[in-house]
Design an enzyme around this catalytic site. Structure first.
Site, short mmCIF file in Angstrom:
data_model
loop_
_atom_site.label_atom_id
_atom_site.label_comp_id
_atom_site.label_asym_id
_atom_site.label_seq_id
_atom_site.Cartn_x
_atom_site.Cartn_y
_atom_site.Cartn_z
N HIS A 81 30.91 -2.68 56.74
CA HIS A 81 30.78 -1.97 55.47
C HIS A 81 29.49 -2.26 54.72
O HIS A 81 29.40 -2.05 53.50
CB HIS A 81 32.01 -2.20 54.57
CG HIS A 81 33.25 -1.66 55.20
ND1 HIS A 81 33.64 -0.36 55.09
CD2 HIS A 81 34.18 -2.26 55.99
CE1 HIS A 81 34.75 -0.17 55.79
NE2 HIS A 81 35.10 -1.30 56.36
N ASN A 94 19.89 17.67 42.52
CA ASN A 94 18.52 17.87 43.05
C ASN A 94 18.59 18.37 44.48
O ASN A 94 19.36 17.86 45.28
CB ASN A 94 17.75 16.56 43.03
CG ASN A 94 17.32 16.15 41.64
OD1 ASN A 94 17.60 16.86 40.68
ND2 ASN A 94 16.67 15.02 41.52
#
Ligand SMILES: [Zn+2]
Length: 197
Positions: A81, A94
Site C-alpha cells: 500500500h 483540470n
C-alpha cells in the site's frame, strides 16, 4: 510467448511486455504499453499504468499503484500500500495535466504505506521507512523516515543499518557492514548532511 504466471482474475492489456518467471496475482491490472521484467512478483490489487517500465526481480506488495510516469529499476521492493503520485497540483477539473515522473533506482526499498511525491529520485539501495512522506530526492544508500522524510542513517546492500565507519576522507565515507561484511561508500556531502542534524 514468454513464460509468466497470471492469475485468471488479473487483467493484462495489449502491447505489454512481461518477462519470464514473473507472477501476476489476483486482481492485478497492467495497462497498455507497460513493460515488466523477469522474476517479478505483483501482489493482489497492484495497478501498473500506461507505458510504465519495471525492471527485473521487482517485488510489488499488495495494493500498490505504479502510475504513469513512474520508472522502477531492477531489484526494487515496493511495500504494501505504498503510494506513488504523478501530479504536483491535482484538481479534479483540470484537463490534460503534465505527468511528473518519479524514478526508483536499482535495489531501493520503499516501506509500507510510504508516500512518494512526484518528481523525486529514490537512489540506489536507498530505504524509505514505513509511512514516510518523501518530498525530495533520496541519496544512494540513505535511510529516510518521517514526514517530510529526512535522512536518518545509511543502509547496506543487505538492508541492515550501517554503523561502522571504516574510512573517511573529503570525498567519501566508507562503511563496513557488520551483518554481511560488504563495504558501502557514501558521498561525503551526503554524510555531512546527516551529521549536521
Ligand atoms: Zn550488509
Amino acid at each position: 510467448m514468454t513464460e509468466y504466471y497470471k492469475h485468471e482474475s488479473a487483467f493484462v492489456e495489449e502491447d505489454t511486455e512481461i518477462g519470464e518467471d514473473t507472477n501476476i496475482w489476483h486482481l492485478v491490472h497492467v495497462r497498455e504499453g507497460a513493460s515488466i521484467g523477469k522474476n517479478c512478483n505483483l501482489g493482489k490489487d497492484v495497478y501498473v499504468g500506461v507505458d510504465v517500465e519495471i525492471g527485473n526481480n521487482v517485488k510489488i506488495q499488495n495494493g500498490v499503484s505504479v502510475y504513469e510516469g513512474v520508472k522502477v529499476e531492477d531489484d526494487v521492493f515496493l511495500g504494501p500500500h505504498m503510494t506513488f503520485t504523478n501530479d504536483l497540483y491535482p484538481r479534479a477539473t483540470n484537463e490534460g495535466w503534465d505527468v511528473v515522473s518519479t524514478h526508483v533506482k536499482k535495489g531501493a526499498s520503499i516501506g509500507a504505506h510510504a508516500t512518494i511525491i512526484s518528481g523525486v529520485e529514490i537512489g540506489e539501495y536507498a530505504m524509505v521507512g514505513a509511512g514516510a512522506v518523501v518530498t525530495e530526492d533520496v541519496p544512494d544508500f540513505a535511510l529516510v523516515v518521517g514526514n517530510p522524510a529526512s535522512i536518518n542513517g545509511f543502509v547496506c546492500y543487505c538492508g541492515e543499518k550501517l554503523d561502522d565507519v571504516k574510512e573517511k576522507d573529503e570525498d567519501a565515507v566508507v562503511f563496513a557492514c557488520s551483518h554481511c561484511d560488504k563495504e558501502v561508500s557514501v558521498d561525503r556531502e551526503v554524510y555531512d548532511k546527516l551529521k549536521e542534524r
